[in-house]
Design an enzyme around this catalytic site. Structure first.
Site, PDB file in Angstrom:
ATOM      1  N   TRP A 250       0.858  -1.199   0.000  1.00 42.14           N
ATOM      2  CA  TRP A 250       0.000   0.000   0.000  1.00 42.14           C
ATOM      3  C   TRP A 250       0.881   1.231   0.000  1.00 42.14           C
ATOM      4  O   TRP A 250       1.926   1.270   0.681  1.00 42.14           O
ATOM      5  CB  TRP A 250      -0.905   0.017   1.245  1.00 42.14           C
ATOM      6  CG  TRP A 250      -2.301  -0.470   0.970  1.00 42.14           C
ATOM      7  CD1 TRP A 250      -3.400   0.288   0.787  1.00 42.14           C
ATOM      8  CD2 TRP A 250      -2.740  -1.833   0.846  1.00 42.14           C
ATOM      9  NE1 TRP A 250      -4.498  -0.513   0.543  1.00 42.14           N
ATOM     10  CE2 TRP A 250      -4.119  -1.810   0.570  1.00 42.14           C
ATOM     11  CE3 TRP A 250      -2.094  -3.072   0.914  1.00 42.14           C
ATOM     12  CZ2 TRP A 250      -4.875  -2.968   0.383  1.00 42.14           C
ATOM     13  CZ3 TRP A 250      -2.845  -4.218   0.732  1.00 42.14           C
ATOM     14  CH2 TRP A 250      -4.211  -4.158   0.466  1.00 42.14           C
TER      15      TRP A 250
ATOM     16  N   TRP B 280       0.750   4.775   1.004  1.00 45.46           N
ATOM     17  CA  TRP B 280       1.214   5.606   2.134  1.00 45.46           C
ATOM     18  C   TRP B 280       1.716   4.769   3.285  1.00 45.46           C
ATOM     19  O   TRP B 280       2.563   5.212   4.054  1.00 45.46           O
ATOM     20  CB  TRP B 280       0.226   6.691   2.513  1.00 45.46           C
ATOM     21  CG  TRP B 280      -1.058   6.367   3.230  1.00 45.46           C
ATOM     22  CD1 TRP B 280      -1.825   5.260   3.103  1.00 45.46           C
ATOM     23  CD2 TRP B 280      -1.719   7.218   4.192  1.00 45.46           C
ATOM     24  NE1 TRP B 280      -2.937   5.367   3.903  1.00 45.46           N
ATOM     25  CE2 TRP B 280      -2.906   6.557   4.574  1.00 45.46           C
ATOM     26  CE3 TRP B 280      -1.459   8.462   4.754  1.00 45.46           C
ATOM     27  CZ2 TRP B 280      -3.806   7.099   5.499  1.00 45.46           C
ATOM     28  CZ3 TRP B 280      -2.364   8.997   5.667  1.00 45.46           C
ATOM     29  CH2 TRP B 280      -3.503   8.324   6.032  1.00 45.46           C
TER      30      TRP B 280
ATOM     31  N   ASP C 147     -11.048   5.727   4.943  1.00 42.61           N
ATOM     32  CA  ASP C 147     -12.077   5.132   4.098  1.00 42.61           C
ATOM     33  C   ASP C 147     -13.529   5.494   4.436  1.00 42.61           C
ATOM     34  O   ASP C 147     -14.293   5.853   3.562  1.00 42.61           O
ATOM     35  CB  ASP C 147     -11.970   3.603   4.148  1.00 42.61           C
ATOM     36  CG  ASP C 147     -10.642   3.089   3.649  1.00 42.61           C
ATOM     37  OD1 ASP C 147      -9.717   3.894   3.427  1.00 42.61           O
ATOM     38  OD2 ASP C 147     -10.510   1.865   3.482  1.00 42.61           O
TER      39      ASP C 147
ATOM     40  N   GLU D 145      -3.877  -2.059  14.407  1.00 39.96           N
ATOM     41  CA  GLU D 145      -4.113  -1.166  13.272  1.00 39.96           C
ATOM     42  C   GLU D 145      -4.621   0.188  13.782  1.00 39.96           C
ATOM     43  O   GLU D 145      -4.189   1.237  13.320  1.00 39.96           O
ATOM     44  CB  GLU D 145      -5.146  -1.800  12.317  1.00 39.96           C
ATOM     45  CG  GLU D 145      -5.371  -1.001  11.043  1.00 39.96           C
ATOM     46  CD  GLU D 145      -6.343  -1.683  10.088  1.00 39.96           C
ATOM     47  OE1 GLU D 145      -6.944  -2.715  10.453  1.00 39.96           O
ATOM     48  OE2 GLU D 145      -6.504  -1.171   8.962  1.00 39.96           O
TER      49      GLU D 145
END
Ligand code: DGY
Length: 425
Positions: free
Chosen positions: A37, A39, A167, A396
């Site tokens: 991914w 960033w 998101d 996360e």
């Protein structure tokens, strides 16, 4: 924290980085995110540099090896086949030699490369690797302003929530009402196999994410057409601040390396962007807000996107107001910086970007506030981040009220940020 406790945490962070290392790129975490991914990689490089500078440069170079001819750097590079993630290459169908997604992500590369360069112990290596990346990062910046700022307003729009990295932020709720779901091909989510569905975006949001992907695919992923054709065009202050900071950092780096054309172009982008950011300021919220480019109105949603704006060299008075806003949030949540104001009825402490704390965001906010002289608030953010790691491990994201670990576990960029935070303590 004692020196030996710090040493122990760094050793555990390095373990996480190594376990997610695929040789020339890292995955954000096993299972949930099995590819590279954008960033994530750029911020992870800062952590890798702690023990292997050459490897840190490679992380960013691998990402840029998959840059599109128009300068766009995709948000995912699908280096390997893996059916544990959806939507995979068969949905994106971007036609790239190595499969990639067709949208982008916050442009932290310019910032990360400058930081790697400034701190490098191996100066010769850093100069060579940075010099080779300069034109590529410059092309990405140019691509943003060419395609996502068609009227030359100085600010760029995202056309898909995934581009912001945040998101399912509350910021997108209203605009998302305009995104239809008719014609979305049947699909099975995979994210909810790896993480608690209550911590992830909803099904209704996924339908709209997918509608946008199909819509852009129908336009042949032509960046010159996506912006105007998208029912979702949002000017996100956090996204723009990252780009502005990256332009300013790239300008400094280019200057140091004698690349004056790149330096001038990026300095001009940063200056214009900073001036245009004023349009997004909300006195009532003490932070910046998103602008919905289709309605022309600011979005009344006090998310961390408008606080993240402190990452750019915003005016002193704006930075001071944001520092006060973070202090106010610290009175409402045990851990800062929540991704949404807990006083808003739409706040959700556990659901992805609708409330939880993310250490990458904390890192950028603290960095900006520190540069603006708000040492105490920056320290408070850093301390909160370290408390979360000590209590809840390399998650996360985290519940800002309880500190509970959420989403995926053993997360690469969380580990990288911890190494960064400990440097600064
Ligand atoms: C996901 O799939 O959750 C990502 O955030 C999109 O990049």
């Amino acid at each position: 924290m004692t020196a030996s406790a710090a040493k122990d945490i760094i050793a555990r962070a390095v373990e996480v980085l190594k376990e997610n290392d695929h040789g020339d790129y890292t995955v954000p975490t096993k299972g949930l995110y099995p590819f590279q991914w954008n960033w994530d990689s750029c911020l992870t490089a800062l952590g890798l540099a702690h023990y292997d500078e050459a490897r840190a440069w490679t992380e960013i170079e691998t990402l840029f090896a998959h840059q599109w001819p128009d300068g766009m750097v995709p948000h995912i590079v699908f280096h390997v086949w893996n059916d544990g993630y959806f939507p995979g290459p068969e949905v994106w169908r971007t036609g790239r030699p190595t499969a990639t997604s067709g949208i982008t992500q916050p442009a932290v590369a310019g910032f990360a490369v400058r930081r790697l360069f400034d701190r490098a112990r191996d100066r010769k290596l850093a100069a060579a690797r940075a010099r080779a990346l300069l034109p590529r990062i410059d092309a990405w910046h140019r691509c943003f302003y060419e395609n996502r700022d068609p009227k030359g307003e100085g600010l760029v729009a995202i056309v898909h929530p995934w581009e912001s990295g945040r998101d399912n932020s509350i910021d997108w709720d209203e605009a998302f009402e305009r995104v239809p779901t008719e014609g979305v091909e049947p699909y099975t989510r995979r994210d909810t196999l790896h993480a608690d569905p209550a911590h992830r975006p909803t099904q209704a949001q996924y339908d709209r994410y997918l509608w946008l992907v199909q819509h852009f695919r129908g336009l042949g992923w032509d960046n010159a057409r996506l912006h105007d054709a998208s029912p979702f065009q949002i000017v996100d202050p956090g996204f723009n601040a990252i780009l502005i900071r990256a332009c300013a950092d790239l300008a400094d780096l280019a200057e140091a390396l004698g690349e004056t054309r790149i330096a001038d172009a990026n300095r001009a982008r940063a200056v214009r962007g900073l001036a245009a950011m004023e349009r997004l300021w909300s006195e009532a919220h003490g932070q910046y807000l998103c602008l919905d480019r289709i309605t022309g109105k600011l979005v009344d949603s006090a998310s961390v996107g408008g606080i993240l704006a402190a990452f750019a060299a915003i005016p002193q008075a704006r930075a001071a107001a944001i520092a006060a806003t973070v202090e106010r949030l610290a009175g409402k949540a045990r851990h800062v910086v929540p991704s949404h104001d807990p006083g808003d009825p739409r706040f959700d402490a556990k659901r992805y970007w609708r409330g939880p704390v993310w250490l990458v965001v904390n890192y950028m906010v603290a960095d900006g506030l520190l540069a603006a002289g708000h040492v105490e608030v920056a320290r408070r953010i850093t301390q909160s981040s370290l408390d979360l790691i000590t209590e809840s491990g390399f998650a996360e994201y985290y519940d800002p009220l309880t500190g509970e670990p959420l989403g995926g576990g053993r997360f690469t960029w969380t580990a990288a940020m911890v190494i960064e935070f400990l440097r600064e303590m």
